[in-house]
Structure formats: structure tokens, C-alpha cells
Design a protein around this motif. Structure first.
Motif, PDB file in Angstrom:
ATOM      1  N   VAL A   1       0.867  -1.175   0.000  1.00  0.00           N
ATOM      2  CA  VAL A   1       0.000   0.000   0.000  1.00  0.00           C
ATOM      3  C   VAL A   1       0.903   1.224   0.000  1.00  0.00           C
ATOM      4  CG1 VAL A   1      -1.736   1.314   1.272  1.00  0.00           C
ATOM      5  CG2 VAL A   1      -1.832  -1.187   1.249  1.00  0.00           C
ATOM      6  N   ARG A   2       0.747   2.056  -1.011  1.00  0.00           N
ATOM      7  CA  ARG A   2       1.524   3.288  -1.108  1.00  0.00           C
ATOM      8  C   ARG A   2       0.854   4.326  -0.213  1.00  0.00           C
ATOM      9  NH1 ARG A   2       4.467   3.313  -6.402  1.00  0.00           N
ATOM     10  NH2 ARG A   2       5.843   1.553  -6.049  1.00  0.00           N
ATOM     11  N   VAL A   3       1.480   4.629   0.909  1.00  0.00           N
ATOM     12  CA  VAL A   3       0.883   5.500   1.915  1.00  0.00           C
ATOM     13  C   VAL A   3       1.035   6.968   1.528  1.00  0.00           C
ATOM     14  CG1 VAL A   3       0.918   6.153   4.355  1.00  0.00           C
ATOM     15  CG2 VAL A   3       1.307   3.774   3.698  1.00  0.00           C
ATOM     16  N   VAL A   4       2.256   7.386   1.230  1.00  0.00           N
ATOM     17  CA  VAL A   4       2.509   8.800   0.958  1.00  0.00           C
ATOM     18  C   VAL A   4       3.876   8.956   0.305  1.00  0.00           C
ATOM     19  CG1 VAL A   4       3.591   9.310   3.196  1.00  0.00           C
ATOM     20  CG2 VAL A   4       2.327  11.107   2.012  1.00  0.00           C
TER      21      VAL A   4
ATOM     22  N   GLY B   1      15.165  12.726  -4.953  1.00  0.00           N
ATOM     23  CA  GLY B   1      15.347  12.816  -3.511  1.00  0.00           C
ATOM     24  C   GLY B   1      14.055  12.686  -2.722  1.00  0.00           C
ATOM     25  N   ARG B   2      12.939  12.466  -3.404  1.00  0.00           N
ATOM     26  CA  ARG B   2      11.656  12.262  -2.736  1.00  0.00           C
ATOM     27  C   ARG B   2      11.561  10.793  -2.317  1.00  0.00           C
ATOM     28  NH1 ARG B   2       8.408  16.188  -2.470  1.00  0.00           N
ATOM     29  NH2 ARG B   2       6.499  14.960  -2.310  1.00  0.00           N
ATOM     30  N   CYS B   3      10.782  10.537  -1.282  1.00  0.00           N
ATOM     31  CA  CYS B   3      10.716   9.186  -0.736  1.00  0.00           C
ATOM     32  C   CYS B   3       9.274   8.685  -0.713  1.00  0.00           C
ATOM     33  CB  CYS B   3      11.284   9.195   0.678  1.00  0.00           C
ATOM     34  SG  CYS B   3      11.499   7.550   1.363  1.00  0.00           S
ATOM     35  N   GLN B   4       9.050   7.510  -1.263  1.00  0.00           N
ATOM     36  CA  GLN B   4       7.742   6.846  -1.268  1.00  0.00           C
ATOM     37  C   GLN B   4       7.682   5.919  -0.062  1.00  0.00           C
ATOM     38  OE1 GLN B   4       5.069   6.986  -3.745  1.00  0.00           O
ATOM     39  NE2 GLN B   4       4.111   6.039  -1.988  1.00  0.00           N
ATOM     40  N   VAL B   5       6.644   6.075   0.776  1.00  0.00           N
ATOM     41  CA  VAL B   5       6.444   5.230   1.950  1.00  0.00           C
ATOM     42  C   VAL B   5       5.361   4.217   1.622  1.00  0.00           C
ATOM     43  CG1 VAL B   5       5.791   5.165   4.386  1.00  0.00           C
ATOM     44  CG2 VAL B   5       7.068   7.134   3.487  1.00  0.00           C
TER      45      VAL B   5
END
Length: 170
Positions: free
Chosen positions: A57-60, A117-121
Motif C-alpha cells: 500500500v503506497r501510503v505517501v 530525492g523524494r521518498c515513497q512510503v
């Protein structure tokens, strides 16, 4: 709900087809399928997708480690349950401050940094790999995981479904 459906290499297209048949908006990418669906889409995916090995599940998506403090995993993480973090070093301490220290036996939380540099949680909604769905009475070493076998059969054009123990289609 945004999902990442992981699969064995080379089975992205069969998994994309399968996800679309289940009503998900899906796009094949290396290693799996990015998908969107209803709020319970992760439950349906875990139950019915035969080619997927895991449902994330891609949270944010966040831009800085400090932003993790505002990310709640409460919908996925029962109070007191440990997490197993898999993240880049620059995100590790911020993630542990936000959600607690990493444990080998916790809910898997995956942080992946992109080239900007963005991070997928993402949170693992599957638990064990999906070829171990818990319905067997006896376990044996199989020469081929069911998820891989399902993908190979789908690539070969075989579309028979098993519903309630009966074969449908052909």
C-alpha cells in the motif's frame, strides 16, 4: 488507494491484465504493477491476484525526512506492533522517530528514494509472500511457486479460473 503489486521478473504484463480484470487502474513497471482502486483494493488484491507475490500500500510520498513525523501508519499498524523498516540510511533515524525502532518481526514498512530525492512510503499488506496463502493442510517443497505458475499460464493464454472448487472457462 494506491498500490504496488510485486511479481516475479517477466510477469508484469500478466499481472497488469489480472489487476485490470479485478477493476484496478493498473500500469506495468519493472518488478510489478502500479495500481489504484477502492479503499479496500489491497484486501481484494491479496485475496484474488494469482500472479502477485506481495501487495504494498503506497501510503505517501514525502520530500524531506522531517516530513515523516506527520505521516500516520495507524490504519495499518495496530498499537504496539513493531515495524520492520527497509529504508535508505538518510531516512532511517527520522522513520524510527516517527514510528518506532525497527524490528525483524514487525510489519514491513518500505521507504524508497527516487532520483529527485523524494521518498515513497509503502506498507506491506500481505504478510507472508502470497504463494503461502495458508489454505494448505500439508506443505511440501514445490518445484514452482503458484504465483509464478499462474503468471506463466496466463502468458501462455490460459484463462481458466477456479471458483469455489469448480473450473470455469478454458
Amino acid at each position: 488507494m494506491k498500490l504496488f503489486l510485486a511479481c516475479s521478473p517477466g510477469l508484469e504484463q500478466p499481472l497488469e491484465e489480472e489487476a485490470r480484470e479485478r477493476g484496478l487502474k493498473a500500469r506495468a513497471v519493472p518488478g510489478g504493477v502500479e495500481a489504484e482502486g477502492a479503499p479496500d483494493a489491497h484486501e481484494e488484491a491479496n485475496l484474488w491476484l494469482r500472479c502477485a507475490t506481495r501487495v504494498w500500500v503506497r501510503v505517501v510520498e514525502v520530500g524531506q525526512p522531517a516530513e515523516l513525523a506527520r505521516v500516520s501508519l495507524g490504519a495499518f499498524l495496530p498499537k504496539g506492533r513493531p515495524i520492520a523498516l527497509d529504508c535508505p540510511p538518510r531516512w532511517q533515524s527520522a522513520a524510527e522517530r516517527a514510528w518506532g525502532r525497527s524490528s525483524a518481526h514487525g510489519l514491513q514498512v518500505l521507504l524508497r528514494e527516487d532520483e529527485r530525492g523524494r521518498c515513497q512510503v509503502s506498507v506491506d499488506s500481505s504478510g507472508e509472500l502470497l504463494h503461502v496463502r495458508g489454505y494448505r493442510q500439508e506443505l511440501f517443497k514445490a518445484p514452482l511457486r503458484e504465483t509464478l505458475a499462474a503468471g506463466v499460464l496466463r502468458r501462455a493464454g490460459y484463462r481458466t479460473l477456479i471458483l469455489l472448487g469448480k473450473f470455469v472457462g478454458g
